[in-house]
Design a protein around this motif. Structure first.
Motif, PDB file in Angstrom:
ATOM      1  N   ILE A 278      19.230 -22.142 -14.540  1.00 24.41           N
ATOM      2  CA  ILE A 278      18.903 -23.079 -13.877  1.00 24.41           C
ATOM      3  C   ILE A 278      19.686 -23.783 -12.579  1.00 24.41           C
ATOM      4  N   LEU A 279      19.882 -23.508 -12.117  1.00 19.87           N
ATOM      5  CA  LEU A 279      21.204 -23.693 -10.737  1.00 19.87           C
ATOM      6  C   LEU A 279      21.255 -24.669 -10.326  1.00 19.87           C
ATOM      7  N   ALA A 280      22.172 -25.657 -10.697  1.00 21.50           N
ATOM      8  CA  ALA A 280      22.359 -27.045 -10.152  1.00 21.50           C
ATOM      9  C   ALA A 280      24.000 -27.294  -9.658  1.00 21.50           C
TER      10      ALA A 280
ATOM     11  N   SER B  71      20.602 -22.644  -3.408  1.00 23.17           N
ATOM     12  CA  SER B  71      19.310 -21.763  -3.224  1.00 23.17           C
ATOM     13  C   SER B  71      19.181 -20.198  -2.642  1.00 23.17           C
ATOM     14  N   THR B  72      20.540 -20.223  -2.202  1.00 21.36           N
ATOM     15  CA  THR B  72      20.750 -19.018  -1.526  1.00 21.36           C
ATOM     16  C   THR B  72      21.233 -18.440  -2.943  1.00 21.36           C
ATOM     17  N   ALA B  73      21.850 -18.527  -4.038  1.00 19.68           N
ATOM     18  CA  ALA B  73      22.184 -17.818  -5.166  1.00 19.68           C
ATOM     19  C   ALA B  73      21.123 -17.632  -6.132  1.00 19.68           C
TER      20      ALA B  73
ATOM     21  N   ALA C 245      11.974 -27.568  -2.402  1.00 16.62           N
ATOM     22  CA  ALA C 245      10.771 -25.830  -1.602  1.00 16.62           C
ATOM     23  C   ALA C 245       9.438 -25.890  -2.609  1.00 16.62           C
ATOM     24  N   GLU C 246       9.459 -27.036  -3.827  1.00 15.80           N
ATOM     25  CA  GLU C 246       8.786 -26.614  -4.331  1.00 15.80           C
ATOM     26  C   GLU C 246       7.444 -28.285  -3.979  1.00 15.80           C
TER      27      GLU C 246
ATOM     28  N   ILE D 111      15.692 -21.121 -11.206  1.00 13.45           N
ATOM     29  CA  ILE D 111      15.614 -22.355 -11.227  1.00 13.45           C
ATOM     30  C   ILE D 111      16.688 -22.948 -10.118  1.00 13.45           C
ATOM     31  N   SER D 112      16.356 -23.245  -9.089  1.00 11.73           N
ATOM     32  CA  SER D 112      17.131 -23.775  -8.751  1.00 11.73           C
ATOM     33  C   SER D 112      17.393 -25.290  -8.285  1.00 11.73           C
ATOM     34  N   VAL D 113      17.692 -26.254  -8.700  1.00  8.76           N
ATOM     35  CA  VAL D 113      17.300 -27.455  -8.374  1.00  8.76           C
ATOM     36  C   VAL D 113      18.076 -28.299  -7.493  1.00  8.76           C
ATOM     37  N   GLY D 114      17.229 -30.281  -7.287  1.00  6.52           N
ATOM     38  CA  GLY D 114      17.744 -30.409  -6.390  1.00  6.52           C
ATOM     39  C   GLY D 114      19.046 -31.262  -6.553  1.00  6.52           C
ATOM     40  N   GLY D 115      19.909 -31.856  -5.957  1.00  5.25           N
ATOM     41  CA  GLY D 115      21.422 -32.588  -6.052  1.00  5.25           C
ATOM     42  C   GLY D 115      21.532 -33.598  -7.151  1.00  5.25           C
TER      43      GLY D 115
END
Ligand code: S3P
Length: 175
Positions: A4-6, A14-16, A33-34, A73-77
């Motif tokens: 999980i990228l936060a 997102s790029t990562a 995006a989802e 999974i990248s999550v919003g800030g």
């Protein structure tokens, strides 16, 4: 277990996520995006339905993507500011915090119109958000990666090492 990228808006999550998805040949999911796929443009959601509704959509998406295993999974800030999200995310994988100085974020965000919480005085709003959230990000993170001065490839490589060293993608679901 998932990766999980936060981190703050424009910290490169997102790029990562895309790069790591290529490196490990696993799917990636970007919660923003989802949300947009299901409910339309995020700025519009904030404008017409408000932040509370957006946060509800965000939690629903987090619940759904966290059922997967072995994905990025990248999550919003703002995701880690909600306790319920943190619980779900922690239960599904390891949280990697992309730590980026506000100056770097601002240089990427100047002129950006897609993030409602930063509209108006972007620099000041960014500082306020960072002040409010920095301790939360640090507190939730299993790993922290400083991204200042690094290219997207370098960031992805740092995260790649963490994933390999800790066998994050290959281990079973965390109970
Ligand atoms: C938000 C960050 C955005 C998006 C929404 C709210 C926040 O995602 O989820 O505009 O609260 O910081 P990014 O971090 O991908 O910009």
């Amino acid at each position: 277990m998932n990766v999980i990228l936060a981190g703050m808006p424009a910290s490169g999550k997102s790029t990562a996520a895309k790069n790591l998805s290529n490196i490990f040949s696993v799917p990636y999911f970007d919660t923003d995006a989802e949300i947009e796929l299901r409910h339309g443009n995020i700025a519009k959601i904030f404008e017409t339905l408000g932040e509370e509704k957006f946060r509800q959509f965000e939690t629903e998406v987090i619940e759904e993507v966290c059922k997967k295993n072995g994905v990025i999974i990248s999550v919003g800030g703002g995701s880690l500011t909600v306790d319920k999200n943190v619980k779900i995310l922690k239960n599904s994988g390891k949280i990697i915090y992309l730590k980026t100085q506000t100056q770097t974020l601002y240089s990427r965000l100047a002129g950006d119109k897609s993030r409602p919480l930063l509209s108006g005085d972007t620099k000041q709003n960014l500082l306020n958000l960072y002040e409010k959230r920095a301790a939360q990000y640090e507190g939730c993170a299993d790993f922290t990666v400083s991204t200042d001065g690094l290219s997207a490839d370098e960031v992805a490589n740092k995260i790649k090492e963490i994933i390999i060293q800790n066998d994050i993608l290959n281990s079973g679901t965390k109970e």
